[in-house]
Design an enzyme around this catalytic site. Structure first.
Site, PDB file in Angstrom:
ATOM      1  N   ILE A 145      12.519  -1.092  14.337  1.00 34.71           N
ATOM      2  CA  ILE A 145      12.273  -0.866  15.945  1.00 34.71           C
ATOM      3  C   ILE A 145      12.616  -2.548  16.259  1.00 34.71           C
ATOM      4  CG2 ILE A 145       9.626  -1.794  15.579  1.00 34.71           C
ATOM      5  CD1 ILE A 145       9.313   0.049  17.997  1.00 34.71           C
ATOM      6  N   ASP A 152       1.740   3.280  17.323  1.00 39.20           N
ATOM      7  CA  ASP A 152       1.177   4.165  16.381  1.00 39.20           C
ATOM      8  C   ASP A 152       1.696   5.529  16.189  1.00 39.20           C
ATOM      9  OD1 ASP A 152      -1.011   5.978  14.961  1.00 39.20           O
ATOM     10  OD2 ASP A 152      -2.169   4.071  15.449  1.00 39.20           O
ATOM     11  N   ASN A 153       1.834   6.304  15.006  1.00 39.84           N
ATOM     12  CA  ASN A 153       2.177   7.558  14.940  1.00 39.84           C
ATOM     13  C   ASN A 153       1.438   8.817  15.079  1.00 39.84           C
ATOM     14  OD1 ASN A 153       1.294   7.520  12.520  1.00 39.84           O
ATOM     15  ND2 ASN A 153       2.899   8.255  11.258  1.00 39.84           N
ATOM     16  N   PHE A 206      -9.079   3.297  13.511  1.00 39.40           N
ATOM     17  CA  PHE A 206     -10.380   2.872  13.663  1.00 39.40           C
ATOM     18  C   PHE A 206     -10.390   1.578  13.904  1.00 39.40           C
ATOM     19  CE2 PHE A 206     -13.583   1.162  10.320  1.00 39.40           C
ATOM     20  CZ  PHE A 206     -14.554   1.170  11.383  1.00 39.40           C
ATOM     21  N   TYR A 257      -1.287   3.848  -2.555  1.00 39.99           N
ATOM     22  CA  TYR A 257      -2.113   2.552  -1.532  1.00 39.99           C
ATOM     23  C   TYR A 257      -2.388   1.461  -2.237  1.00 39.99           C
ATOM     24  CZ  TYR A 257      -5.658   1.194   1.557  1.00 39.99           C
ATOM     25  OH  TYR A 257      -6.280   0.580   2.622  1.00 39.99           O
ATOM     26  N   ARG A 271     -14.256   8.942   4.239  1.00 36.23           N
ATOM     27  CA  ARG A 271     -14.512   7.862   3.737  1.00 36.23           C
ATOM     28  C   ARG A 271     -16.368   8.090   3.689  1.00 36.23           C
ATOM     29  NH1 ARG A 271     -11.247   3.029   6.257  1.00 36.23           N
ATOM     30  NH2 ARG A 271     -10.936   4.521   8.032  1.00 36.23           N
ATOM     31  N   GLY A 299      -4.806   8.209  13.565  1.00 39.56           N
ATOM     32  CA  GLY A 299      -5.318   7.679  14.757  1.00 39.56           C
ATOM     33  C   GLY A 299      -5.373   8.405  16.161  1.00 39.56           C
ATOM     34  N   PHE A 339      -1.073   9.550  12.957  1.00 33.68           N
ATOM     35  CA  PHE A 339      -1.274  10.529  11.764  1.00 33.68           C
ATOM     36  C   PHE A 339      -2.993  10.498  11.765  1.00 33.68           C
ATOM     37  CE2 PHE A 339      -1.931  10.330   6.947  1.00 33.68           C
ATOM     38  CZ  PHE A 339      -1.828  11.736   7.017  1.00 33.68           C
ATOM     39  N   LYS A 389       5.875   4.623   1.590  1.00 36.54           N
ATOM     40  CA  LYS A 389       6.665   4.296   2.725  1.00 36.54           C
ATOM     41  C   LYS A 389       6.218   3.361   3.586  1.00 36.54           C
ATOM     42  CE  LYS A 389      10.141   8.135   2.317  1.00 36.54           C
ATOM     43  NZ  LYS A 389      10.653   9.144   3.016  1.00 36.54           N
TER      44      LYS A 389
HETATM   45  P1  NAD Z   1      -7.235   4.370  10.264  1.00 33.00           P
HETATM   46  O1  NAD Z   1      -6.695   5.595   9.371  1.00 33.00           O
HETATM   47  O2  NAD Z   1      -8.371   4.682  11.044  1.00 33.00           O
HETATM   48  O3  NAD Z   1      -6.017   3.871  10.910  1.00 33.00           O
HETATM   49  C1  NAD Z   1      -4.797   3.487  10.441  1.00 33.00           C
HETATM   50  C2  NAD Z   1      -3.730   3.881  11.737  1.00 33.00           C
HETATM   51  O4  NAD Z   1      -2.286   3.758  11.533  1.00 33.00           O
HETATM   52  C3  NAD Z   1      -3.874   5.298  12.268  1.00 33.00           C
HETATM   53  O5  NAD Z   1      -4.041   5.013  13.560  1.00 33.00           O
HETATM   54  C4  NAD Z   1      -2.602   5.698  12.051  1.00 33.00           C
HETATM   55  O6  NAD Z   1      -2.385   7.087  12.839  1.00 33.00           O
HETATM   56  C5  NAD Z   1      -1.618   4.823  11.809  1.00 33.00           C
HETATM   57  N1  NAD Z   1      -0.575   5.122  10.995  1.00 33.00           N
HETATM   58  C6  NAD Z   1      -0.494   5.513   9.695  1.00 33.00           C
HETATM   59  N2  NAD Z   1       0.429   5.493   9.142  1.00 33.00           N
HETATM   60  C7  NAD Z   1       1.646   5.395  10.180  1.00 33.00           C
HETATM   61  C8  NAD Z   1       2.829   4.952  10.368  1.00 33.00           C
HETATM   62  N3  NAD Z   1       3.812   5.473   9.355  1.00 33.00           N
HETATM   63  N4  NAD Z   1       3.304   4.444  11.475  1.00 33.00           N
HETATM   64  C9  NAD Z   1       2.682   4.318  12.333  1.00 33.00           C
HETATM   65  N5  NAD Z   1       1.104   4.140  12.514  1.00 33.00           N
HETATM   66  C10 NAD Z   1       0.583   4.961  11.200  1.00 33.00           C
HETATM   67  O7  NAD Z   1      -7.716   3.369   9.080  1.00 33.00           O
HETATM   68  P2  NAD Z   1      -8.323   2.023   9.360  1.00 33.00           P
HETATM   69  O8  NAD Z   1      -9.663   1.969   8.469  1.00 33.00           O
HETATM   70  O9  NAD Z   1      -8.440   1.514  10.789  1.00 33.00           O
HETATM   71  O10 NAD Z   1      -7.449   1.036   8.651  1.00 33.00           O
HETATM   72  C11 NAD Z   1      -6.370   0.199   9.399  1.00 33.00           C
HETATM   73  C12 NAD Z   1      -5.756  -0.792   8.401  1.00 33.00           C
HETATM   74  O11 NAD Z   1      -6.748  -1.492   7.678  1.00 33.00           O
HETATM   75  C13 NAD Z   1      -5.002  -0.085   7.049  1.00 33.00           C
HETATM   76  O12 NAD Z   1      -3.838  -0.806   7.077  1.00 33.00           O
HETATM   77  C14 NAD Z   1      -5.948  -0.048   5.885  1.00 33.00           C
HETATM   78  O13 NAD Z   1      -5.104  -0.111   4.935  1.00 33.00           O
HETATM   79  C15 NAD Z   1      -6.497  -1.315   6.193  1.00 33.00           C
HETATM   80  N6  NAD Z   1      -7.819  -1.565   5.588  1.00 33.00           N
HETATM   81  C16 NAD Z   1      -9.033  -0.701   6.065  1.00 33.00           C
HETATM   82  C17 NAD Z   1     -10.188  -0.800   5.118  1.00 33.00           C
HETATM   83  C18 NAD Z   1     -11.462  -0.330   5.887  1.00 33.00           C
HETATM   84  O14 NAD Z   1     -12.598  -0.343   4.998  1.00 33.00           O
HETATM   85  N7  NAD Z   1     -11.349   0.442   7.224  1.00 33.00           N
HETATM   86  C19 NAD Z   1     -10.187  -1.639   4.222  1.00 33.00           C
HETATM   87  C20 NAD Z   1      -9.052  -2.308   3.693  1.00 33.00           C
HETATM   88  C21 NAD Z   1      -8.020  -2.198   4.487  1.00 33.00           C
HETATM   89  N1  UDP Z   2     -17.948   8.588  -1.856  1.00 35.44           N
HETATM   90  C1  UDP Z   2     -19.186   9.670  -1.827  1.00 35.44           C
HETATM   91  N2  UDP Z   2     -19.345  10.585  -1.057  1.00 35.44           N
HETATM   92  C2  UDP Z   2     -18.404  10.823  -0.032  1.00 35.44           C
HETATM   93  C3  UDP Z   2     -17.272   9.831   0.030  1.00 35.44           C
HETATM   94  C4  UDP Z   2     -17.076   8.848  -0.954  1.00 35.44           C
HETATM   95  O1  UDP Z   2     -19.912   9.432  -2.743  1.00 35.44           O
HETATM   96  O2  UDP Z   2     -18.436  11.648   0.706  1.00 35.44           O
HETATM   97  C5  UDP Z   2     -17.896   7.535  -2.831  1.00 35.44           C
HETATM   98  C6  UDP Z   2     -16.561   7.365  -3.547  1.00 35.44           C
HETATM   99  O3  UDP Z   2     -16.444   7.852  -4.684  1.00 35.44           O
HETATM  100  C7  UDP Z   2     -16.615   5.855  -3.701  1.00 35.44           C
HETATM  101  C8  UDP Z   2     -17.460   5.289  -2.672  1.00 35.44           C
HETATM  102  O4  UDP Z   2     -18.160   6.275  -2.221  1.00 35.44           O
HETATM  103  O5  UDP Z   2     -17.276   5.724  -4.949  1.00 35.44           O
HETATM  104  C9  UDP Z   2     -16.563   4.468  -1.580  1.00 35.44           C
HETATM  105  O6  UDP Z   2     -15.642   5.905  -0.993  1.00 35.44           O
HETATM  106  P1  UDP Z   2     -14.758   5.504   0.225  1.00 35.44           P
HETATM  107  O7  UDP Z   2     -13.648   6.518   0.018  1.00 35.44           O
HETATM  108  O8  UDP Z   2     -15.360   5.280   1.518  1.00 35.44           O
HETATM  109  O9  UDP Z   2     -14.030   4.117   0.042  1.00 35.44           O
HETATM  110  P2  UDP Z   2     -13.374   3.388  -1.407  1.00 35.44           P
HETATM  111  O10 UDP Z   2     -13.424   4.201  -2.646  1.00 35.44           O
HETATM  112  O11 UDP Z   2     -11.789   3.393  -1.116  1.00 35.44           O
HETATM  113  O12 UDP Z   2     -13.801   2.172  -1.389  1.00 35.44           O
END
Ligand code: NAD
Ligand code: UDP
Length: 313
Positions: free
Chosen positions: A63, A33-34, A13, A145, A186, A38, A36, A91
């Site tokens: 790598i 990317d792997n 994302f 996490y 989420r 994505g 998972f 991991k």
């Molecule tokens: P996402 O799940 O959409 O993206 C994660 C990407 O990483 C995916 O494309 C997935 O295939 C790839 N991936 C996962 N494991 C992998 C591996 N072992 N090797 C290679 N690729 C791998 O999530 P996102 O919301 O885009 O989050 C991206 C980053 O930002 C993450 O590190 C996440 O922890 C961090 N982050 C996001 C948020 C948020 O609210 N979106 C908040 C805090 C931190």
């Molecule tokens: N949540 C919810 N309904 C859903 C998904 C999440 O009420 O369908 C709640 C969840 O319990 C949390 C908040 O919304 O209190 C945000 O959850 P999310 O998984 O988006 O992110 P995080 O908890 O990692 O901030």
């Protein structure tokens, strides 16, 4: 200088929006990317760009690659996905950070870590400032996490202090927008998809827990400012300080979609943080960054994306 950027998690994302923004600046992008969580669909529109390349690789494995800027975003971010295989999540966070820091050290690249508000756990300090050390359960369902991201921060600062690697650490607060997965798990994507299907919106707990939601374009702007700035390593919070209860979010999604959905209440997951809001004074001061997109506006754009996606089937 046109940089060669390595974006791990680039098909996810946030990663896909970041790849796009870097290409729009005329830079080269290696999207690693792997797949998972994505999707190729997130980056399909970038494939024709000669500055764009995909590398299918898992960051838990070493790598050898040439780059001068690394954005380390590989890691599933939704609790549903990161708890699916917690050992793999650790991991990805720990070995992924080690491997990417190893690349940065070898080639002299600047490297930015996508850390998270989850390093604060269920915070006892509100709003959260960078100096707060957090309240994390080390053996709970979220710890793969939270603790994984905390170790990654340690590794970043140790490589900086010991090996002079030029690090950047950002702590991202709940970010949302187009290209989240329909089954991401989420809250924003769940509510939007449920509302568009006129299905019940599932609130976990009483809905009085809070989160602060940042639209993805604002976040990407903050990421780029942090990467571009010399001499500042962070950690720095990036998020929108507007704070909403989950019930308020559900009501707003129903209003903006014009949905007939009702609200259903489900049990609250273990260790779900009660409240979360970033103090972004540091980002304002050092990066001159301030989020510009309101929740209402960002949700409207996100709803339009999912509406089109669901219509296409
Ligand atoms: P996402 O799940 O959409 O993206 C994660 C990407 O990483 C995916 O494309 C997935 O295939 C790839 N991936 C996962 N494991 C992998 C591996 N072992 N090797 C290679 N690729 C791998 O999530 P996102 O919301 O885009 O989050 C991206 C980053 O930002 C993450 O590190 C996440 O922890 C961090 N982050 C996001 C948020 C948020 O609210 N979106 C908040 C805090 C931190
Ligand atoms: N949540 C919810 N309904 C859903 C998904 C999440 O009420 O369908 C709640 C969840 O319990 C949390 C908040 O919304 O209190 C945000 O959850 P999310 O998984 O988006 O992110 P995080 O908890 O990692 O901030």
């Amino acid at each position: 200088m046109a940089h060669v950027n390595l974006v791990t998690g680039g098909a996810g994302f946030i990663g896909s929006h970041l790849c796009e923004a870097l290409l729009n600046r005329g830079e080269e992008v290696l999207c690693l990317d792997n797949f998972f969580t994505g999707r190729k669909a997130n980056i399909a529109h970038l494939l024709g760009n000669p500055n764009f390349e995909i590398v299918r690789h898992d960051v838990v494995n070493p790598i050898v690659i040439e780059t001068d800027r690394i954005f380390n975003f590989a890691c599933p971010a939704s609790p549903v996905h990161y708890q699916h295989n917690p050992v793999k999540t650790i991991k990805t966070n720990v070995m992924g950070a080690l491997n990417m820091l190893g690349v940065a050290k070898r080639v002299g690249a600047r490297i930015l870590q996508a850390s998270t508000s989850e390093v604060y756990g269920d915070p006892a300090v509100h709003p959260q400032v960078e100096g707060y050390w957090g309240n994390v359960n080390p053996v709970g369902p979220r710890s793969c996490y939270d603790e994984g991201k905390r170790v990654a921060e340690s590794l970043f600062f140790d490589y900086h202090n010991q090996n002079k690697v030029d690090i950047r650490v950002i702590r991202i607060f709940n970010t949302y927008g187009p290209r989240m997965l329909v089954n991401d798990g989420r809250v924003v994507s769940n509510f939007v998809v449920q509302a568009l299907n006129n299905a019940p919106l599932g609130i976990y707990g009483a809905g009085d827990q809070t989160r602060s939601f940042c639209y993805v374009s604002d976040l990407v702007e903050g990421i780029l400012r942090m990467m571009d700035l010399d001499g500042f390593h962070g950690p720095v919070n990036l998020g929108n300080p507007g704070e909403f209860t989950i019930k308020q979010l559900a009501d707003l999604v129903i209003e903006l979609t014009g949905s007939r959905s009702k609200i259903e209440y489900h049990p609250l997951p273990e260790n779900d943080p009660v409240r979360r809001r970033p103090d972004i004074s540091l980002a304002r001061e050092r990066l001159n960054w301030n989020p510009a997109v309101s929740l209402r506006e960002g949700l409207t754009r996100t709803i339009a994306y999912f509406d089109e996606l669901l219509r296409k089937g």
